[in-house]
Design an enzyme around this catalytic site. Sequence first.
Site, PDB file in Angstrom:
ATOM      1  CD  GLU A   1      -5.756   5.313   0.194  1.00 43.99           C
ATOM      2  OE1 GLU A   1      -4.792   6.105   0.329  1.00 43.99           O
ATOM      3  OE2 GLU A   1      -5.936   4.349   0.954  1.00 43.99           O
TER       4      GLU A   1
ATOM      5  CG  HIS B   1      -1.826   1.151   1.339  1.00 42.33           C
ATOM      6  ND1 HIS B   1      -3.154   1.097   0.982  1.00 42.33           N
ATOM      7  CD2 HIS B   1      -1.615   2.430   1.747  1.00 42.33           C
ATOM      8  CE1 HIS B   1      -3.708   2.287   1.161  1.00 42.33           C
ATOM      9  NE2 HIS B   1      -2.790   3.116   1.638  1.00 42.33           N
ATOM     10  CD  GLU B   2       1.479   3.563   3.720  1.00 37.84           C
ATOM     11  OE1 GLU B   2       1.607   4.607   3.043  1.00 37.84           O
ATOM     12  OE2 GLU B   2       0.482   3.343   4.435  1.00 37.84           O
TER      13      GLU B   2
ATOM     14  CG  HIS C   1       0.251   6.088  -0.796  1.00 36.88           C
ATOM     15  ND1 HIS C   1      -0.732   6.811  -1.420  1.00 36.88           N
ATOM     16  CD2 HIS C   1      -0.360   5.432   0.236  1.00 36.88           C
ATOM     17  CE1 HIS C   1      -1.901   6.599  -0.786  1.00 36.88           C
ATOM     18  NE2 HIS C   1      -1.700   5.753   0.199  1.00 36.88           N
TER      19      HIS C   1
HETATM   20 ZN    ZN Z   1      -3.164   5.201   1.651  1.00 35.51          ZN
END
Ligand code: ZN
Length: 517
Positions: free
Chosen positions: A311, A273-274, A277
Amino acid sequence: MATEQATPYAELCRYLGQTATLGSVSALAHWDQETYMPPRAAAGRATQASAMATLLHERMTSPRLGELLDACERAALADHSPEAANVRDARRDYIKATKLPPELVAELAETASRSQEVWKKAREASDFAQFQPWLERMIDLSRRKAECLAADGGTAPDGELYDALLDEYEPRATARDIEKVFAPLRDRLSTFVAELLDSGSEPDDAPISVNAPSAGQHELGHRVLRAMGFDLSAGRLDTTTHPFCTGIGPGDVRLTTRYRENRFTDALYGTMHEGGHGLYEQGLPTSDAEGEPDPLFGTPLAQSVSLGIHESQSRMWENFVGRGRAFWAWLKPIADETLGATKQSDAEALYRASNRVERSFIRVEADEATYNLHVMLRFELERALIRGDLAVADLPGAWNERFEALIGAKVPDDTHGCLQDVHWSFGLLGYFPTYTLGNLYAAQFFEAIKEQTPDLDDRIAGGDFSAVLAWNREHIHAHGRRYTAADLCERATGSTLSAEPLMRHLEGKLRPVYGLD
Ligand code: ZN
């Protein structure tokens, strides 16, 4: 450097670049605070943070910046050029920064920090009454902030104050737009989740509930990040209590994660997830290949377009790639090598275990499908709070009633209900919808990638993720804030944002996992 010959546009970029350089020092101090700072440095660090915030605010609202913007606007840059877009959004930021009276900004910051402390205690004690007066104050201050931002043709085009708050995170979106996309999703998703949970064939989570030491998980995280294309010579992965990603500055993107030894998928998906980003941050034009700052660094063209789009990048890697069958085919031998404990299960069992749906009360622990219901609940309630349709005193009752209708479970107490999230306690209103917007954008983008790359699954199973990254680099990262999020989506996929791709993704994956097909 012949500065006397510099165009107003070059001067503007230089000014914004210097401001961003100061901001990057702040970001580095903040990262340090969350990772390695010794406890007794806390008070000193707070002073540093506040000094930097003042300095940055002065630069962002200075008459000098106003003059540079005036000069750029007089220079009549070509319509629809990147330069014109850069000036347009720099002006937008300037107008917004100068609209908030410094007293209100100070009062918000002060109240938010105290309110957050009260919230922590109230959550622990499940005592909403303790938090209620502080939440009332935060709602009131947020409304005042929204009124300032909405004044004089500001950021609430429909006349709804909530939009001015939403605009802080999802520029140019309105509650009405969001409602339009969320409404058809809400009932379908709620029915679908109930159907899955009533099927009586939930996947066994034993394959991922195994003991896996942190060191092995750390190694696994690095292997996955490298395969995703995250450049570790321009970034790092560290551990922290609350995982996050921060684009510090040119050539420097920091990711953090946390390890739970009896469930390695927490950190695996947290890191992906990170990492998603982080890939967005690395793809923005902030530096050249050697890390030399780009002249666009600090300007809108080198910034992310919205939190929803940001996101979409994290959710795509976490859920669309990482929770896919092809991904597990690739990961299985690597997990066996780094963790050992996965050896007892085959890739199919690991895939199924990582796609379990549950009626959980806590948003951050929710699965890919129910997560969006948690977000919709918050969107409806915070919109009603700002409109004045819902009194703060009635929040717990409204929450519990709505939760049961959407997710089908009785909330046992406010710790598991309206006190669970930190956001409202420090005035993050209008933030929640960006989480689901991220899922919706991710689904729509991922369909476009699959269409363009028919053998995507085979490639992923072979550890080749380059098609996913390349598509995002070209269609999303390279543009910074040149287009609005809505336009970016339409340019990249040929259609406006819709709930259909996400439903297709969830139904297509989860129905077979739950034996419904
Ligand atoms: Zn996030």
